[in-house]
Design a protein around this motif. Structure first.
Motif, PDB file in Angstrom:
ATOM      1  N   THR A 196      19.304  -2.509  -4.147  1.00 23.11           N
ATOM      2  CA  THR A 196      18.454  -1.641  -4.263  1.00 23.11           C
ATOM      3  C   THR A 196      18.128  -0.276  -3.201  1.00 23.11           C
ATOM      4  O   THR A 196      18.420  -0.982  -2.021  1.00 23.11           O
ATOM      5  CB  THR A 196      17.453  -2.165  -4.782  1.00 23.11           C
ATOM      6  N   ILE A 197      17.582   0.901  -3.791  1.00 26.83           N
ATOM      7  CA  ILE A 197      17.628   2.594  -2.533  1.00 26.83           C
ATOM      8  C   ILE A 197      16.519   2.261  -3.070  1.00 26.83           C
ATOM      9  O   ILE A 197      15.713   2.390  -4.115  1.00 26.83           O
ATOM     10  CB  ILE A 197      18.191   2.665  -2.878  1.00 26.83           C
ATOM     11  N   LEU A 198      15.020   2.126  -2.289  1.00 24.97           N
ATOM     12  CA  LEU A 198      13.996   2.460  -2.510  1.00 24.97           C
ATOM     13  C   LEU A 198      13.386   3.982  -1.312  1.00 24.97           C
ATOM     14  O   LEU A 198      13.789   3.610  -0.607  1.00 24.97           O
ATOM     15  CB  LEU A 198      12.707   1.660  -1.750  1.00 24.97           C
ATOM     16  N   ILE A 199      12.513   4.599  -1.606  1.00 22.16           N
ATOM     17  CA  ILE A 199      12.078   5.734  -0.977  1.00 22.16           C
ATOM     18  C   ILE A 199      10.532   5.039  -0.891  1.00 22.16           C
ATOM     19  O   ILE A 199       9.651   5.314  -1.850  1.00 22.16           O
ATOM     20  CB  ILE A 199      12.620   6.937  -0.680  1.00 22.16           C
ATOM     21  N   GLU A 200       9.800   4.986   0.121  1.00 24.51           N
ATOM     22  CA  GLU A 200       8.448   4.801  -0.092  1.00 24.51           C
ATOM     23  C   GLU A 200       7.639   5.339   0.285  1.00 24.51           C
ATOM     24  O   GLU A 200       8.328   5.939   1.816  1.00 24.51           O
ATOM     25  CB  GLU A 200       8.121   2.940   0.698  1.00 24.51           C
ATOM     26  N   SER A 201       6.241   5.984   0.138  1.00 21.96           N
ATOM     27  CA  SER A 201       6.098   7.478   0.878  1.00 21.96           C
ATOM     28  C   SER A 201       5.269   6.780   1.837  1.00 21.96           C
ATOM     29  O   SER A 201       4.419   5.320   1.743  1.00 21.96           O
ATOM     30  CB  SER A 201       5.129   8.313   0.041  1.00 21.96           C
ATOM     31  N   ALA A 202       4.752   7.203   2.604  1.00 24.75           N
ATOM     32  CA  ALA A 202       4.251   6.757   4.271  1.00 24.75           C
ATOM     33  C   ALA A 202       2.874   6.516   3.918  1.00 24.75           C
ATOM     34  O   ALA A 202       1.886   7.203   3.254  1.00 24.75           O
ATOM     35  CB  ALA A 202       4.679   7.122   5.500  1.00 24.75           C
ATOM     36  N   SER A 223       1.519  -0.936   0.113  1.00 23.45           N
ATOM     37  CA  SER A 223       0.362  -0.027   0.107  1.00 23.45           C
ATOM     38  C   SER A 223       0.752   1.422  -0.383  1.00 23.45           C
ATOM     39  O   SER A 223       0.520   2.277  -0.083  1.00 23.45           O
ATOM     40  CB  SER A 223      -0.595  -0.252   0.888  1.00 23.45           C
ATOM     41  N   MET A 224       1.933   1.038   0.453  1.00 20.01           N
ATOM     42  CA  MET A 224       3.789   2.167   0.573  1.00 20.01           C
ATOM     43  C   MET A 224       3.562   2.578  -0.467  1.00 20.01           C
ATOM     44  O   MET A 224       3.565   1.766  -2.473  1.00 20.01           O
ATOM     45  CB  MET A 224       4.103   1.977   1.276  1.00 20.01           C
TER      46      MET A 224
END
Length: 131
Positions: A125-131, A9-10
């Motif tokens: 891998t580098i990910l940034i996921e929105s809260a 869901s993120m």
């Protein structure tokens, strides 16, 4: 099982993959820091960086979002004024694993780290996921 549902869901707002690791890149880990740079890294910094290909974020990175490096996940606690712009334009960000709520540097992204620091390799891998 519920963990999988929560994860999907993120939405991912930044995704990249380390393409090379400088010979001295891990030296910053003793100071709880990890530095990335794209192809335009100055020669004197290249050995200290995790190299990233060009990639841009698809949304605003904010406090509470999650940085994922490989299987490790870290909540973002502070973000410097230039961190996202530098990441998008230069592939450059200083990740600081100290959980600070005020950025030390304009180009820094601070995250909370409860355990071991990540030791990324080429291909991580580098990910940034929105809260």
């Amino acid at each position: 099982h519920s963990n999988l549902i929560r994860r999907t869901s993120m939405s991912v707002i930044y995704r990249n993959q380390i393409c090379a690791v400088g010979s001295q890149a891990e030296s910053f880990l003793s100071e709880k820091m990890l530095v990335t740079f794209g192809g335009k890294a100055p020669d004197e910094l290249r050995d200290f960086c995790y190299a990233l290909p060009e990639a841009t974020s698809s949304g605003t990175i904010g406090v509470g979002d999650v940085l994922a490096i490989g299987e490790h996940r870290f909540p973002i606690t502070a973000i410097g004024a230039l961190a996202q712009r530098n990441l998008d334009s230069l592939g450059h960000v200083t990740l600081v694993f100290d959980g600070a709520d005020e950025p030390r540097l304009e180009g820094a992204l601070h995250v909370r780290c409860g355990g071991e620091l990540p030791r990324p390799q080429a291909g991580s891998t580098i990910l940034i996921e929105s809260a």
